[in-house]
Design a protein around this motif. Structure first.
Motif, short mmCIF file in Angstrom:
data_model
loop_
_atom_site.label_atom_id
_atom_site.label_comp_id
_atom_site.label_asym_id
_atom_site.label_seq_id
_atom_site.Cartn_x
_atom_site.Cartn_y
_atom_site.Cartn_z
N MET A 199 38.74 23.20 55.27
CA MET A 199 38.62 24.26 54.75
C MET A 199 37.71 25.49 55.78
O MET A 199 36.93 24.91 56.43
N ARG A 200 38.08 26.80 55.83
CA ARG A 200 37.56 27.71 57.13
C ARG A 200 35.86 27.83 56.41
O ARG A 200 35.60 27.61 55.54
N PRO A 201 35.04 27.62 57.52
CA PRO A 201 33.48 27.66 57.82
C PRO A 201 33.49 28.86 57.08
O PRO A 201 33.35 30.55 57.15
N GLY A 202 32.40 28.95 55.56
CA GLY A 202 32.06 30.26 54.90
C GLY A 202 32.86 30.21 54.11
O GLY A 202 32.73 31.14 53.06
N PHE A 203 33.89 29.93 53.80
CA PHE A 203 35.25 30.24 53.01
C PHE A 203 35.17 29.43 51.34
O PHE A 203 34.62 28.35 51.13
N ARG A 204 34.81 30.34 50.40
CA ARG A 204 34.82 29.89 49.17
C ARG A 204 35.82 30.18 48.47
O ARG A 204 36.16 31.34 48.00
N TRP A 205 36.42 29.00 47.83
CA TRP A 205 37.87 28.80 47.09
C TRP A 205 37.65 29.66 46.11
O TRP A 205 39.08 30.92 45.69
N ASP A 206 36.98 29.81 45.39
CA ASP A 206 36.47 31.01 44.32
C ASP A 206 36.35 32.59 44.12
O ASP A 206 35.49 32.66 43.14
N ALA A 207 35.80 33.08 44.80
CA ALA A 207 35.18 34.37 45.28
C ALA A 207 35.89 34.82 45.37
O ALA A 207 35.13 36.65 45.76
N ALA A 208 37.31 34.97 45.26
CA ALA A 208 37.85 36.32 45.41
C ALA A 208 37.53 37.16 43.94
O ALA A 208 37.41 36.33 43.04
N ASP A 209 38.18 38.46 43.81
CA ASP A 209 38.35 39.44 42.62
C ASP A 209 39.42 39.02 42.23
O ASP A 209 39.95 38.80 40.47
N ALA A 210 40.80 39.37 43.06
CA ALA A 210 42.09 38.19 41.97
C ALA A 210 42.66 37.00 43.08
O ALA A 210 42.70 36.69 43.65
N TYR A 211 43.81 36.53 42.13
CA TYR A 211 44.29 35.72 42.79
C TYR A 211 45.83 35.04 42.07
O TYR A 211 46.43 35.96 41.05
N LEU A 212 46.66 34.82 43.53
CA LEU A 212 48.32 34.76 43.48
C LEU A 212 48.69 34.36 43.30
O LEU A 212 48.30 33.50 44.60
N PHE A 213 49.01 33.04 42.46
CA PHE A 213 49.57 31.96 41.95
C PHE A 213 50.97 31.54 42.21
O PHE A 213 51.97 32.71 41.74
#
Length: 233
Positions: A1-15
């Motif tokens: 995990m990149r330091p400081g990265f929050r996996w669910d903090a984005a506004d949108a997700y492309l799967f």
């Protein structure tokens, strides 16, 4: 995990679809390639030996037809008919589709939906085929939009189109994260400057994916959720 990265903090997700959201336990898509090339061009050609994981349907078709001796101009001219035939065939055989959800994917997309995240599919599948797979897997209602192969061919173009669609809905400052399962997903996300999470639920191992330095890498969606729970204060 990149330091400081929050996996669910984005506004949108492309799967991505294949290997990320689900794995197909049928050969409907596979046979559609062969049958479409035969029907449109009268060529007996196979996708066997062509890299397909992390590729796009148009990219796969181009490689197949180049191997058969066609020039790019002829390939481009025939691509609309071939892709249309593929979509029609998969639609006709939709009852044979056997998608299997990857581990904890339903929980992940449900979690993101509960946080009012915008979800999109961004896949190398042709559009009709990608939506049919998601429909059969029970995921279609969870995705507000999609970006697919044809006329786009590269994954970077597909992802960029998905980002553009998300920002049309949310505003140009909206943050977008890609979720995929191949090194190609990491490379494409890097090319357009968005974060990428990888899940080792396709053919690439955790070590394979981690070597490409995604912003976060997990063995599966189950591992992602376990990490999230362990990270709670």
């Amino acid at each position: 995990m990149r330091p400081g990265f929050r996996w669910d903090a984005a506004d949108a997700y492309l799967f991505d679809i294949d290997g990320t959201l689900l794995n197909s336990r049928d050969a409907v898509h596979y046979f559609a390639f062969h049958n479409a090339v035969r029907a449109v061009l009268g060529i007996e050609a196979s996708v066997d030996g062509i890299p397909v994981h992390g590729n796009t349907d148009v990219g796969i078709l181009r490689a197949v037809l180049q191997r058969a001796g066609l020039e790019n101009d002829a390939i481009d001219a025939s691509m609309p008919k071939i892709t249309a035939y593929m979509c029609t065939e998969v639609q006709r055989n939709r009852e044979q589709l056997r998608p299997e959800l990857c581990p904890s994917i339903l929980e992940i997309v449900t979690h993101l939906q509960a946080q009012s995240k915008l979800l999109g599919a961004a896949s190398g599948n042709l559009e009709a085929i990608g939506w049919l797979k998601l429909e059969k897997a029970g995921l279609r209602p969870m995705f507000a939009f999609g970006s697919f192969s044809f006329p786009r061919e590269s994954r970077a173009d597909i992802f960029q189109h998905g980002v553009d669609l998300a920002r049309q809905r949310l505003g140009q400052d909206a943050s977008v994260t890609v979720v995929g399962d191949t090194p190609s997903d990491v490379q494409a996300a890097r090319a357009i400057g968005v974060p990428v999470i990888t899940l080792a639920t396709g053919i690439f191992s955790f070590a394979d994916l981690k070597a490409h330095n995604p912003d976060a890498c997990f063995g599966s969606g189950t591992d992602l959720l376990a990490f999230s729970l362990n990270s709670l204060p």
